[in-house]
Write an enzyme that holds these catalytic residues in place. Structure first.
Site, PDB file in Angstrom:
ATOM      1  N   GLU A 133       0.911  -1.281   0.059  1.00 22.05           N
ATOM      2  CA  GLU A 133      -0.017  -0.076   0.019  1.00 22.05           C
ATOM      3  C   GLU A 133       0.886   1.386  -0.131  1.00 22.05           C
ATOM      4  O   GLU A 133       1.816   1.380   0.860  1.00 22.05           O
ATOM      5  CB  GLU A 133      -0.865   0.091   1.091  1.00 22.05           C
ATOM      6  CG  GLU A 133      -2.084  -0.868   1.242  1.00 22.05           C
ATOM      7  CD  GLU A 133      -3.000  -0.802   2.374  1.00 22.05           C
ATOM      8  OE1 GLU A 133      -2.846  -0.060   3.277  1.00 22.05           O
ATOM      9  OE2 GLU A 133      -4.005  -1.885   2.570  1.00 22.05           O
TER      10      GLU A 133
ATOM     11  N   GLU B 166      -5.766   9.117   9.940  1.00 25.35           N
ATOM     12  CA  GLU B 166      -4.476   8.584  10.016  1.00 25.35           C
ATOM     13  C   GLU B 166      -4.002   9.154  11.610  1.00 25.35           C
ATOM     14  O   GLU B 166      -4.225  10.108  12.002  1.00 25.35           O
ATOM     15  CB  GLU B 166      -3.476   9.095   9.106  1.00 25.35           C
ATOM     16  CG  GLU B 166      -3.638   9.103   7.719  1.00 25.35           C
ATOM     17  CD  GLU B 166      -3.831   7.728   7.180  1.00 25.35           C
ATOM     18  OE1 GLU B 166      -3.571   6.757   7.931  1.00 25.35           O
ATOM     19  OE2 GLU B 166      -4.403   7.438   6.189  1.00 25.35           O
TER      20      GLU B 166
END
Length: 293
Positions: free
Chosen positions: A43, A54
């Site tokens: 990824e 995040e």
């Protein structure tokens, strides 16, 4: 669409790094080190200025990448410059996908796709470019399943998988809508519960895997996996793969802060990748074997 092939024979190790962190050339070396260490899918984070989904570690990586000049077009060049033989997935945010192509005269057109959107609008230009450079799937953390129709249509057109993140709280109709549109694998967001020296899988992780057991798509668990022992426990609990980001980004950040050579950091990433992959394989060996008839 073929990311499922990475999970076919053994548990998949899916590492994450922010593309361009801490700079373009070093980041190429780091991603290639993960491939050498046993990554089955990688990824790549395409940085967005407001990475709301995040944690602090990856937010800092995104800042470093942006400060080093990473943009969508530079990201696509980055993918083309990589020398790896594993599937690549782009992880980014829907605003960036949607807006891509607005400033590119070659992307502007009066033609319309089957959904009636002009080619200069919506996710289609981004998906088309991603497919052209070799990206095989997308992870879009801020895109709810009920709003994924245009992106799902574009991914179908250009043969990209669309991976959804399933949290422990994702249930009922919302989960159904996600799973009806997912392809490649499901990103199962979970945490490890740690009690003293004993590393175990918490109830929420096991519950998430159980809720997804009837769906014929690989389940890759991420969030909090840092060691081979973590990977082993997650896979032995039934995961088809592991996703690891922060533990790897920490290695990059530490090397950058200490002024370590690119080769030294790449070696540490490769070693950590091997540790995690080997842990996943041990976990698969510990699963109960089906009885022979």
């Amino acid at each position: 669409m073929g990311l499922e092939r990475a999970f076919a024979d053994e548990p998949a190790f899916v590492p994450y790094l922010a593309a361009g962190d801490p700079n373009y050339e070093a980041s190429l070396e780091y991603v290639e080190a993960l491939a050498r260490g046993g990554a089955d899918v990688i990824e790549l984070g395409l940085p967005f200025s407001e990475p709301i989904a995040e944690g602090k570690t990856i937010q800092n990586a995104i800042v470093r990448s942006l400060e080093a000049g990473m943009t969508p077009d530079r990201f696509f060049q980055f993918v083309e410059d990589l020398d790896v033989d594993v599937p690549l997935v782009c992880m980014t945010y829907y605003n960036l996908i949607y807006q891509y192509g607005e400033g590119d005269s070659e992307s502007r057109s009066d033609s319309e796709n089957a959904s009636g959107e002009t080619a200069s609008q919506g996710p289609r230009p981004f998906v088309e470019k991603a497919a052209a450079v070799g990206i095989e799937g997308l992870v879009v953390p801020d895109l709810p399943g009920e709003e994924a129709g245009p992106l799902r249509t574009a991914c179908d057109e250009f043969d990209l998988d669309l991976v959804f993140i399933v949290a422990p709280t994702t249930k009922g109709d919302r989960l159904e809508r996600m799973l009806e549109q997912v392809s490649g694998y499901v990103y199962v967001q979970a945490r490890l519960g740690v009690t003293g020296a004993r590393e175990d899988v918490d109830d929420a992780t096991e519950d998430s895997l159980a809720r997804l057991s009837d769906w014929d798509v690989p389940k890759a668990v991420g969030f909090g996996i840092k060691t081979g022992a973590h990977a082993e426990r997650i896979v032995s609990a039934g995961a088809d793969g592991i996703i690891v980001g922060s533990a790897l980004v920490d290695i990059v950040a530490e090397g950058h802060e200490n002024g370590d050579s690119t080769d030294a950091v790449a070696d540490r990433l490769e070693a950590k990748a091997r540790e995690l992959k080997e842990g996943a394989l041990r976990g698969a060996a510990e699963r109960p074997q089906p009885e022979r008839t």
